[in-house]
Design a protein around this motif. Structure first.
Motif, PDB file in Angstrom:
ATOM      1  N   SER A   8      66.100 -39.904  44.528  1.00  0.00           N
ATOM      2  CA  SER A   8      65.052 -39.954  43.513  1.00  0.00           C
ATOM      3  C   SER A   8      65.654 -40.252  42.140  1.00  0.00           C
ATOM      4  O   SER A   8      66.827 -40.001  41.886  1.00  0.00           O
ATOM      5  CB  SER A   8      64.283 -38.634  43.480  1.00  0.00           C
ATOM      6  N   MET A  17      60.853 -39.318  41.305  1.00  0.00           N
ATOM      7  CA  MET A  17      60.283 -40.198  42.330  1.00  0.00           C
ATOM      8  C   MET A  17      61.368 -40.852  43.160  1.00  0.00           C
ATOM      9  O   MET A  17      62.390 -41.269  42.636  1.00  0.00           O
ATOM     10  CB  MET A  17      59.467 -41.328  41.692  1.00  0.00           C
ATOM     11  N   ARG A  18      61.123 -40.938  44.484  1.00  0.00           N
ATOM     12  CA  ARG A  18      61.989 -41.732  45.350  1.00  0.00           C
ATOM     13  C   ARG A  18      61.642 -43.205  45.129  1.00  0.00           C
ATOM     14  O   ARG A  18      60.558 -43.547  44.648  1.00  0.00           O
ATOM     15  CB  ARG A  18      61.769 -41.369  46.825  1.00  0.00           C
ATOM     16  N   ASP A  20      60.842 -45.589  47.221  1.00  0.00           N
ATOM     17  CA  ASP A  20      59.638 -46.039  47.922  1.00  0.00           C
ATOM     18  C   ASP A  20      58.368 -45.586  47.206  1.00  0.00           C
ATOM     19  O   ASP A  20      57.393 -46.337  47.119  1.00  0.00           O
ATOM     20  CB  ASP A  20      59.639 -45.607  49.394  1.00  0.00           C
ATOM     21  N   GLU A  21      58.368 -44.360  46.660  1.00  0.00           N
ATOM     22  CA  GLU A  21      57.206 -43.872  45.905  1.00  0.00           C
ATOM     23  C   GLU A  21      57.017 -44.681  44.628  1.00  0.00           C
ATOM     24  O   GLU A  21      55.897 -45.042  44.272  1.00  0.00           O
ATOM     25  CB  GLU A  21      57.393 -42.403  45.543  1.00  0.00           C
ATOM     26  N   ALA A  22      58.126 -44.948  43.940  1.00  0.00           N
ATOM     27  CA  ALA A  22      58.055 -45.707  42.691  1.00  0.00           C
ATOM     28  C   ALA A  22      57.499 -47.107  42.934  1.00  0.00           C
ATOM     29  O   ALA A  22      56.635 -47.583  42.197  1.00  0.00           O
ATOM     30  CB  ALA A  22      59.431 -45.788  42.035  1.00  0.00           C
ATOM     31  N   HIS A  24      55.608 -48.074  45.424  1.00  0.00           N
ATOM     32  CA  HIS A  24      54.202 -47.975  45.832  1.00  0.00           C
ATOM     33  C   HIS A  24      53.274 -47.745  44.638  1.00  0.00           C
ATOM     34  O   HIS A  24      52.235 -48.382  44.521  1.00  0.00           O
ATOM     35  CB  HIS A  24      54.026 -46.850  46.859  1.00  0.00           C
ATOM     36  N   THR A  25      53.669 -46.838  43.740  1.00  0.00           N
ATOM     37  CA  THR A  25      52.780 -46.491  42.625  1.00  0.00           C
ATOM     38  C   THR A  25      52.925 -47.412  41.413  1.00  0.00           C
ATOM     39  O   THR A  25      52.018 -47.466  40.581  1.00  0.00           O
ATOM     40  CB  THR A  25      52.992 -45.027  42.172  1.00  0.00           C
TER      41      THR A  25
END
Length: 105
Positions: A8, A17-18, A20-22, A24-25
């Motif tokens: 993260s 944030m990881r 992949d989360e970053a 995605h969002t």
């Protein structure tokens, strides 16, 4: 975006944030207008030894051989020891000569 041991972000607006989360969002800010179903590969390497030579077909060759697309790469070098070397964009198929030209053999 520096990363913590769990992958993260350590600081900044994406802290905690990881990747992949970053993505995605905040897709458009990080990736741009690349469609959601296209592939992005992120690899983190701690390299202490020589890596292999990587060769990828161009678009015409990839279509003809595999019905696929060429592989585009971008590398971000976060740290390199003094004296580290990188060969990029060689146009020769004589790998031994290429390495010798750079003093690697």
């Amino acid at each position: 975006m520096s990363h913590a041991g769990d992958g993260s972000a350590e600081a900044g607006p994406l802290a905690g944030m990881r990747l992949d989360e970053a993505v995605h969002t905040h897709h458009d800010e990080i990736i741009g207008d690349l469609p959601e179903n296209d592939i992005i590969q992120a690899t983190f390497m701690d390299v202490r030894e020589t890596l292999s030579v990587q060769v990828h077909p161009n678009e015409e060759q990839a279509q003809r051989l595999d019905g696929d697309h060429e592989k585009s790469e971008s590398w971000y070098i976060l740290h390199a020891e003094p004296g580290a070397t990188l060969i990029a964009g060689s146009l020769t198929d004589d790998v031994d000569r290429c390495l010798a030209d750079f003093g690697w053999k």
